[in-house]
Design a protein around this motif. Structure first.
Motif, mmCIF file in Angstrom:
data_model
loop_
_atom_site.group_PDB
_atom_site.id
_atom_site.type_symbol
_atom_site.label_atom_id
_atom_site.label_comp_id
_atom_site.label_asym_id
_atom_site.label_seq_id
_atom_site.Cartn_x
_atom_site.Cartn_y
_atom_site.Cartn_z
ATOM 1 N N PHE A 34 14.521 -24.933 51.134
ATOM 2 C CA PHE A 34 15.679 -24.260 51.669
ATOM 3 C C PHE A 34 15.619 -22.801 51.248
ATOM 4 O O PHE A 34 14.859 -22.436 50.364
ATOM 5 C CB PHE A 34 16.962 -24.905 51.117
ATOM 6 C CG PHE A 34 17.233 -26.273 51.658
ATOM 7 C CD1 PHE A 34 16.474 -27.360 51.238
ATOM 8 C CD2 PHE A 34 18.232 -26.489 52.583
ATOM 9 C CE1 PHE A 34 16.707 -28.627 51.738
ATOM 10 C CE2 PHE A 34 18.476 -27.744 53.096
ATOM 11 C CZ PHE A 34 17.714 -28.821 52.674
ATOM 12 N N GLN A 36 18.217 -19.044 50.818
ATOM 13 C CA GLN A 36 19.519 -18.393 50.904
ATOM 14 C C GLN A 36 19.328 -16.894 50.824
ATOM 15 O O GLN A 36 18.861 -16.366 49.806
ATOM 16 C CB GLN A 36 20.448 -18.867 49.789
ATOM 17 C CG GLN A 36 21.866 -18.348 49.936
ATOM 18 C CD GLN A 36 22.838 -19.050 49.026
ATOM 19 O OE1 GLN A 36 22.459 -19.651 48.029
ATOM 20 N NE2 GLN A 36 24.120 -18.995 49.380
ATOM 21 N N ARG A 42 23.090 -21.123 52.409
ATOM 22 C CA ARG A 42 21.765 -21.713 52.248
ATOM 23 C C ARG A 42 21.409 -22.523 53.491
ATOM 24 O O ARG A 42 22.252 -23.280 54.001
ATOM 25 C CB ARG A 42 21.731 -22.589 50.998
ATOM 26 C CG ARG A 42 20.362 -23.084 50.620
ATOM 27 C CD ARG A 42 20.340 -23.586 49.202
ATOM 28 N NE ARG A 42 21.329 -24.626 48.977
ATOM 29 C CZ ARG A 42 21.636 -25.109 47.780
ATOM 30 N NH1 ARG A 42 21.036 -24.624 46.706
ATOM 31 N NH2 ARG A 42 22.542 -26.064 47.660
ATOM 32 N N ASN A 108 21.920 -29.243 53.591
ATOM 33 C CA ASN A 108 22.085 -29.044 52.150
ATOM 34 C C ASN A 108 22.680 -30.281 51.470
ATOM 35 O O ASN A 108 22.273 -30.653 50.380
ATOM 36 C CB ASN A 108 23.035 -27.870 51.894
ATOM 37 C CG ASN A 108 22.397 -26.540 52.125
ATOM 38 O OD1 ASN A 108 21.535 -26.126 51.380
ATOM 39 N ND2 ASN A 108 22.810 -25.863 53.178
ATOM 40 N N TRP A 114 17.988 -29.961 42.864
ATOM 41 C CA TRP A 114 17.576 -28.632 43.301
ATOM 42 C C TRP A 114 16.855 -27.903 42.186
ATOM 43 O O TRP A 114 17.183 -28.068 41.007
ATOM 44 C CB TRP A 114 18.790 -27.818 43.716
ATOM 45 C CG TRP A 114 19.483 -28.381 44.904
ATOM 46 C CD1 TRP A 114 20.417 -29.384 44.917
ATOM 47 C CD2 TRP A 114 19.290 -28.000 46.268
ATOM 48 N NE1 TRP A 114 20.808 -29.645 46.202
ATOM 49 C CE2 TRP A 114 20.136 -28.804 47.060
ATOM 50 C CE3 TRP A 114 18.476 -27.068 46.907
ATOM 51 C CZ2 TRP A 114 20.198 -28.696 48.453
ATOM 52 C CZ3 TRP A 114 18.537 -26.950 48.282
ATOM 53 C CH2 TRP A 114 19.381 -27.762 49.043
#
Length: 124
Positions: A34, A36, A42, A108, A114
Protein backbone atom coordinates in the motif's frame (compact mmCIF):
# COMPACT_ATOMS: atom_id res chain seq x y z
CA UNK A 1 1.05 -11.93 14.88
CA UNK A 2 3.17 -11.14 11.85
CA UNK A 3 5.99 -8.63 12.05
CA UNK A 4 6.82 -6.82 8.82
CA UNK A 5 9.86 -4.79 7.86
CA UNK A 6 10.10 -2.85 4.63
CA UNK A 7 13.28 -1.69 2.93
CA UNK A 8 14.47 -0.42 -0.42
CA UNK A 9 12.90 2.99 -0.57
CA UNK A 10 14.84 5.99 -1.76
CA UNK A 11 14.97 8.87 -4.16
CA UNK A 12 15.10 8.45 -7.93
CA UNK A 13 14.50 10.52 -11.01
CA UNK A 14 11.33 10.12 -13.04
CA UNK A 15 11.58 7.06 -15.25
CA UNK A 16 13.83 5.29 -12.79
CA UNK A 17 13.32 2.10 -10.83
CA UNK A 18 13.30 0.92 -7.24
CA UNK A 19 12.78 -2.46 -5.66
CA UNK A 20 11.06 -2.60 -2.29
CA UNK A 21 11.36 -5.57 0.01
CA UNK A 22 9.16 -6.68 2.89
CA UNK A 23 10.46 -9.34 5.21
CA UNK A 24 7.83 -11.06 7.32
CA UNK A 25 8.40 -12.89 10.60
CA UNK A 26 6.42 -15.83 9.22
CA UNK A 27 4.65 -16.96 6.09
CA UNK A 28 1.28 -15.45 5.25
CA UNK A 29 -0.56 -16.51 2.12
CA UNK A 30 -1.74 -13.01 1.27
CA UNK A 31 0.50 -9.98 1.40
CA UNK A 32 0.01 -6.56 -0.03
CA UNK A 33 1.71 -3.28 -0.75
CA UNK A 34 0.00 0.00 0.00
CA UNK A 35 1.06 3.61 -0.22
CA UNK A 36 0.13 6.93 1.31
CA UNK A 37 1.00 10.21 -0.32
CA UNK A 38 1.07 13.46 1.69
CA UNK A 39 -2.45 14.66 2.34
CA UNK A 40 -4.05 11.57 0.84
CA UNK A 41 -5.54 8.37 2.16
CA UNK A 42 -3.62 5.14 2.07
CA UNK A 43 -4.35 3.17 -1.09
CA UNK A 44 -3.72 -0.35 -2.23
CA UNK A 45 -1.00 -0.85 -4.84
CA UNK A 46 -0.62 -4.60 -5.32
CA UNK A 47 -1.22 -7.87 -3.57
CA UNK A 48 -0.02 -11.43 -3.97
CA UNK A 49 -1.55 -14.70 -2.86
CA UNK A 50 -0.10 -18.15 -2.33
CA UNK A 51 3.04 -19.07 -4.21
CA UNK A 52 2.85 -15.99 -6.38
CA UNK A 53 0.62 -17.10 -9.19
CA UNK A 54 -2.21 -14.85 -8.09
CA UNK A 55 -1.43 -11.15 -8.22
CA UNK A 56 -3.57 -8.05 -8.49
CA UNK A 57 -2.66 -4.43 -9.16
CA UNK A 58 -4.18 -1.02 -8.87
CA UNK A 59 -4.85 0.51 -12.28
CA UNK A 60 -2.43 3.33 -11.59
CA UNK A 61 0.55 0.98 -11.39
CA UNK A 62 -0.46 -1.81 -13.74
CA UNK A 63 2.29 -2.49 -16.29
CA UNK A 64 4.90 -0.58 -14.27
CA UNK A 65 5.00 -2.38 -10.91
CA UNK A 66 5.48 -6.08 -10.27
CA UNK A 67 4.82 -7.86 -7.00
CA UNK A 68 6.60 -11.13 -6.29
CA UNK A 69 7.58 -13.27 -3.34
CA UNK A 70 10.23 -15.63 -2.09
CA UNK A 71 8.39 -17.94 0.27
CA UNK A 72 11.59 -19.55 1.49
CA UNK A 73 12.62 -16.15 2.85
CA UNK A 74 9.11 -14.95 3.82
CA UNK A 75 9.82 -11.90 1.70
CA UNK A 76 7.63 -10.00 -0.72
CA UNK A 77 9.02 -7.60 -3.30
CA UNK A 78 7.65 -4.69 -5.26
CA UNK A 79 9.61 -3.89 -8.39
CA UNK A 80 8.73 -0.38 -9.46
CA UNK A 81 9.71 0.74 -12.95
CA UNK A 82 9.00 3.90 -14.93
CA UNK A 83 8.46 5.81 -11.70
CA UNK A 84 6.52 9.05 -11.85
CA UNK A 85 6.27 11.99 -9.44
CA UNK A 86 2.74 10.82 -8.61
CA UNK A 87 4.27 7.63 -7.15
CA UNK A 88 5.80 9.66 -4.31
CA UNK A 89 4.53 8.17 -1.06
CA UNK A 90 5.32 6.16 2.00
CA UNK A 91 5.00 2.52 0.98
CA UNK A 92 3.70 -0.04 3.45
CA UNK A 93 3.65 -3.80 3.48
CA UNK A 94 0.61 -5.56 4.91
CA UNK A 95 -0.36 -9.11 5.85
CA UNK A 96 -2.93 -11.12 7.78
CA UNK A 97 -6.66 -11.00 7.31
CA UNK A 98 -8.36 -8.62 9.74
CA UNK A 99 -11.77 -10.21 9.33
CA UNK A 100 -13.13 -7.09 7.66
CA UNK A 101 -13.71 -6.53 3.99
CA UNK A 102 -12.74 -8.96 1.30
CA UNK A 103 -9.90 -11.38 1.96
CA UNK A 104 -6.73 -10.45 0.10
CA UNK A 105 -8.18 -7.39 -1.55
CA UNK A 106 -6.59 -3.98 -1.92
CA UNK A 107 -8.67 -2.60 0.90
CA UNK A 108 -6.89 -1.16 3.92
CA UNK A 109 -9.45 -2.72 6.24
CA UNK A 110 -8.68 -6.24 5.10
CA UNK A 111 -5.21 -6.41 6.65
CA UNK A 112 -4.32 -6.92 10.28
CA UNK A 113 -0.59 -6.30 10.30
CA UNK A 114 1.42 -3.44 8.88
CA UNK A 115 5.05 -2.49 8.56
CA UNK A 116 6.53 0.88 9.43
CA UNK A 117 6.84 1.95 5.82
CA UNK A 118 9.61 3.01 3.45
CA UNK A 119 9.67 6.35 1.67
CA UNK A 120 9.78 6.65 -2.11
CA UNK A 121 10.59 9.99 -3.70
CA UNK A 122 10.61 10.68 -7.44
CA UNK A 123 12.03 13.87 -8.86
CA UNK A 124 10.92 15.25 -12.20
Amino acid sequence: QVLLMESGGGSVQAGGSLRLSCEASKYDACMGWFRQAPGKEREGVARIYGYGERTYYAESVKGRFTISRDNARNTVYLQMNSLKPEDIAMYYCAAGYSGRGTLCSLSNDAYAYWGQGTQVTVSS
